[in-house]
Design an enzyme around this catalytic site. Structure first.
Site, PDB file in Angstrom:
ATOM      1  N   ARG A  44      11.423  -4.593   6.556  1.00  0.00           N
ATOM      2  CA  ARG A  44      11.991  -4.545   5.210  1.00  0.00           C
ATOM      3  C   ARG A  44      13.491  -4.826   5.186  1.00  0.00           C
ATOM      4  NH1 ARG A  44      13.116   0.147   2.514  1.00  0.00           N
ATOM      5  NH2 ARG A  44      13.437   0.055   0.281  1.00  0.00           N
TER       6      ARG A  44
ATOM      7  N   CYS B 255       0.834  -1.204   0.000  1.00  0.00           N
ATOM      8  CA  CYS B 255       0.000   0.000   0.000  1.00  0.00           C
ATOM      9  C   CYS B 255       0.871   1.258   0.000  1.00  0.00           C
ATOM     10  CB  CYS B 255      -0.900  -0.001   1.228  1.00  0.00           C
ATOM     11  SG  CYS B 255       0.022   0.085   2.773  1.00  0.00           S
TER      12      CYS B 255
ATOM     13  N   ALA C 117       3.110   1.599   2.935  1.00  0.00           N
ATOM     14  CA  ALA C 117       4.293   0.739   2.830  1.00  0.00           C
ATOM     15  C   ALA C 117       5.352   1.411   1.962  1.00  0.00           C
ATOM     16  CB  ALA C 117       3.915  -0.616   2.241  1.00  0.00           C
TER      17      ALA C 117
ATOM     18  N   HIS D 230       5.816   6.061  -2.699  1.00  0.00           N
ATOM     19  CA  HIS D 230       7.139   6.592  -3.087  1.00  0.00           C
ATOM     20  C   HIS D 230       6.996   8.062  -3.462  1.00  0.00           C
ATOM     21  CE1 HIS D 230       8.046   2.307  -4.814  1.00  0.00           C
ATOM     22  NE2 HIS D 230       8.220   2.330  -3.509  1.00  0.00           N
TER      23      HIS D 230
HETATM   24  S1  CFN Z   1       8.973  -0.631  -3.344  1.00  0.00           S
HETATM   25 FE1  CFN Z   1      10.881  -0.711  -4.488  1.00  0.00          FE
HETATM   26  S2  CFN Z   1      12.395   0.680  -3.940  1.00  0.00           S
HETATM   27  S3  CFN Z   1      10.952  -0.843  -6.651  1.00  0.00           S
HETATM   28 FE2  CFN Z   1      12.181  -2.429  -5.808  1.00  0.00          FE
HETATM   29  S4  CFN Z   1      14.201  -1.679  -5.710  1.00  0.00           S
HETATM   30 FE3  CFN Z   1      11.287  -4.198  -4.245  1.00  0.00          FE
HETATM   31  S5  CFN Z   1       9.190  -4.326  -3.688  1.00  0.00           S
HETATM   32 MO1  CFN Z   1      10.398  -4.852  -1.852  1.00  0.00          MO
HETATM   33  S6  CFN Z   1      10.657  -2.800  -0.922  1.00  0.00           S
HETATM   34 FE4  CFN Z   1      12.344  -3.089  -2.261  1.00  0.00          FE
HETATM   35 FE5  CFN Z   1      13.264  -1.317  -3.818  1.00  0.00          FE
HETATM   36 FE6  CFN Z   1      12.806   0.003  -5.962  1.00  0.00          FE
HETATM   37 FE7  CFN Z   1       9.999  -2.493  -2.945  1.00  0.00          FE
HETATM   38  S7  CFN Z   1      14.246  -2.045  -1.997  1.00  0.00           S
HETATM   39  S8  CFN Z   1      12.447  -5.160  -2.693  1.00  0.00           S
HETATM   40  S9  CFN Z   1      11.867  -4.467  -6.399  1.00  0.00           S
HETATM   41  N1  CFN Z   1      11.671  -2.374  -3.944  1.00  0.00           N
HETATM   42  C1  HCA Z   2       6.607  -3.612   0.803  1.00  0.00           C
HETATM   43  C2  HCA Z   2       7.973  -4.023   1.277  1.00  0.00           C
HETATM   44  C3  HCA Z   2       8.501  -5.253   0.607  1.00  0.00           C
HETATM   45  C4  HCA Z   2       7.701  -6.479   0.977  1.00  0.00           C
HETATM   46  C5  HCA Z   2       8.408  -7.726   0.610  1.00  0.00           C
HETATM   47  C6  HCA Z   2       7.640  -9.000   0.557  1.00  0.00           C
HETATM   48  C7  HCA Z   2       9.956  -5.439   1.044  1.00  0.00           C
HETATM   49  O1  HCA Z   2       6.264  -3.742  -0.357  1.00  0.00           O
HETATM   50  O2  HCA Z   2       5.861  -3.128   1.603  1.00  0.00           O
HETATM   51  O3  HCA Z   2       6.468  -9.019   0.173  1.00  0.00           O
HETATM   52  O4  HCA Z   2       8.248 -10.003   0.875  1.00  0.00           O
HETATM   53  O5  HCA Z   2      10.818  -5.497   0.220  1.00  0.00           O
HETATM   54  O6  HCA Z   2      10.188  -5.528   2.246  1.00  0.00           O
HETATM   55  O7  HCA Z   2       8.468  -5.064  -0.779  1.00  0.00           O
END
Ligand code: CFN
Ligand code: HCA
Length: 537
Positions: free
Chosen positions: A93, A59, A62, A191
């Site tokens: 995270r 969401c 998050a 974001h």
């Molecule tokens: S929201 Fe982003 S910020 S898009 Fe990426 S690299 Fe994942 S989903 Mo989990 S939280 Fe994480 Fe980053 Fe960019 Fe999220 S560090 S692993 S692919 N990510």
């Molecule tokens: C998020 C954080 C997340 C969740 C990872 C997962 C992360 O989207 O709120 O579903 O295992 O990297 O911690 O993307």
């Protein structure tokens, strides 16, 4: 039982067949088979998940509190909301942070207003004010950030004016983020909320004279599993200084003077590209797309950086560090490649890793057969066309350092400082290529994948590894296929840079080659399923 062979289109038809007509049409637009002969490869993305389908997405809260703000070490981050949302903010995270000498580090704490029924009925503003007061008295932070959870927006607590009042009362930076979870279609909205607020009210509020030769900002790197530690190690070894990190191992204090940097490096394009562009417009600081996941991508990124600064000494040092680092990992990495060659991967991660990890796998002999984003936008899949807006005057053509390749729209600049200032006003230094461009023919790009599609595609393509988050990891394990979380790295890491790539290969070996998978009877051994082959078309 013997499976029947099928091409990828047939497999996808089978996957979609379970849906009612309207949903089938919708989901079809989110799936694409790579075919380099097609002039247009378009995919639907960043739209609302069909109600009834349980999405893996997160969401807005998050994306804001967890992803962008979470790693900032010196900030007391108060979650205004029920305790469940706050628990989620408590290190879930796996970002890490080391306090600088004398610096503060609050990331192991979780601060919450612990909203109750009565606060929802009568308002929670008083509680929030008290929480700020308590935090100031106990922790004495220089920055406080307040994040809103769903009920805050519903009952209308005015967190912005409370932040403003607190800022005046305590003489510190207090920021409010209206990142109620229901906003937007995924964490991507969060974001934007986080970054816009940071850009408007944190960047540039402090001036600092920096005695750095190559001051850079690291953007879109969140120090998962210690990746930022490894990237910083390599950058320092070459001679760069990180002014600020947005936001892995970062501080709000550094972000306050981050406008003093000369170049912005963008790792995760999805979460921060617009901020890099705002920096360019507001402060004239150009940005460079980098990728420190994977040896080959790391080398290319380091070379592009050295090229940007156009200093032969820096270029020499870059090559020296590349050679040194490679020497330590190349032989074992090649051995892993021999072990893995012919194996295939299915990647489904948030908004950039499903792309970035493809080169990591390729280097160790593993081909990606399916890749998808939870919440990527179309440009993350298709790339974004930035046509160099440069008038090639006779004068420009005479500048030996300037190189612009116009046809494939990829351009690198090697320019003098004087020319840089003139040109950076006109265009960014790089463009973003998108995931699909780098995928093999016959492989599948899929947006906002759900468990039904995950299971059906796994049954048909039988990848050797499924890369996931926590929500889909065990779906894969139950089918007897090793799953590696690419969000949390399953408590391992770092995976970035040179040594990280080797660590990754070791972890993949420990997973794929583990004999325990042979004790699980996968569903396709018990019933007839469609079976496909990669690249089969
Ligand atoms: S929201 Fe982003 S910020 S898009 Fe990426 S690299 Fe994942 S989903 Mo989990 S939280 Fe994480 Fe980053 Fe960019 Fe999220 S560090 S692993 S692919 N990510
Ligand atoms: C998020 C954080 C997340 C969740 C990872 C997962 C992360 O989207 O709120 O579903 O295992 O990297 O911690 O993307």
């Amino acid at each position: 039982m013997k499976d029947s062979k099928a091409g990828i289109e047939e497999i996808l038809d089978d996957v979609l067949q379970s849906y009612p007509a309207k949903s089938m049409k919708n989901r079809k637009e989110h799936i694409l088979v790579k075919d380099r002969n097609k002039s247009e490869l378009k995919i639907k993305a960043n739209t609302r998940t069909i109600p009834g389908i349980i999405t893996n997405r997160g969401c807005a809260y998050a994306g804001c509190r967890g992803v962008v703000l979470g790693p900032l070490k010196d900030v007391v981050q108060i979650v205004h909301g029920p305790i469940g949302c706050s628990y989620y903010a408590w290190g879930m995270r796996r970002h890490q942070g080391l306090a600088a000498e004398g610096g503060k580090n609050f990331i192991n704490y979780t601060f919450s207003t612990d909203m109750q029924d009565s606060d929802v009925v009568f308002g929670g503003e008083r509680k929030l004010k008290e929480a700020i007061k308590e935090a100031v008295e106990i922790f004495n932070p220089s920055t406080i950030m307040i994040t809103a959870t769903c009920p805050v927006g519903l009952i209308g607590d005015d967190i912005n004016s409370i932040a403003k009042q607190a800022e005046e009362e305590y003489g510190i930076t207090v920021m409010a983020f209206n990142c109620e979870g229901y906003k937007g279609v995924s964490q991507s909205a969060g974001h934007h909320i986080a970054n816009n607020e940071i850009m408007d009210n944190l960047v540039g509020i402090k001036d600092k004279e920096l005695d750095y030769k190559y001051p850079i900002n690291l953007m879109g790197e969140y120090n998962i599993g210690g990746d930022a530690f490894e990237i910083e190690r390599i950058l320092h070894k070459i001679g760069y200084d990180v002014v600020a990190s947005f936001s892995g191992n970062g501080t709000a204090d550094q972000i306050k003077y981050s406008h003093e940097a000369d170049l912005n490096l963008v790792q995760c394009h999805r979460s921060i590209n617009y901020i890099a562009e705002m920096f360019e417009e507001k402060y004239g600081i150009p940005w460079l797309k980098v990728n420190f996941l994977g040896v080959d991508a790391t080398i290319e990124s380091l070379r592009n950086m050295a090229e940007y600064f156009a200093d032969p000494e820096l270029q020499e040092r870059t090559e020296k560090v590349i050679a040194e680092e490679l020497a330590q990992i190349e032989a074992p990495l090649n051995r892993y490649k021999e072990l893995f060659t012919g194996k295939t991967a299915f990647l489904f991660v948030g908004g950039s890793r499903a792309h970035h990890y493809q080169n990591v796998f390729k280097r160790i002999g593993i081909e990606t057969v399916v890749a998808g984003y939870e919440f990527g936008h179309r440009d993350d899949y298709e790339g974004r066309e930035v046509i160099p807006d440069i008038e090639m005057t006779a004068d420009d053509r005479n500048i030996p350092e300037l190189e612009v390749t116009k046809d494939d729209k990829k351009y690198r600049l090697r320019i003098s400082q004087a020319k840089k200032e003139e040109l950076q006003q006109k265009m960014p230094l790089d463009y973003y290529g998108g995931m699909i461009k780098e995928m093999e023919d016959g492989s599948v790009a899929i947006d906002d994948l759900n468990h039904h599609e995950q299971i059906k595609l796994t049954e048909a393509l039988k990848p050797d590894i499924y890369c996931s988050g926590i929500k889909d990891k065990y779906t894969s394990h139950k089918m007897g296929i090793f799953s590696k979380q690419l969000h949390s790295y399953d408590y391992s890491g770092p995976y970035a840079g040179f040594k990280g790539h080797l660590q990754f290969a070791e972890d993949i070996a420990a997973g794929i080659l583990n004999p325990s998978w042979s004790y699980i009877t996968p569903p396709w051994k018990e019933k007839t399923t469609l079976e496909g082959s990669f690249g089969g078309g």
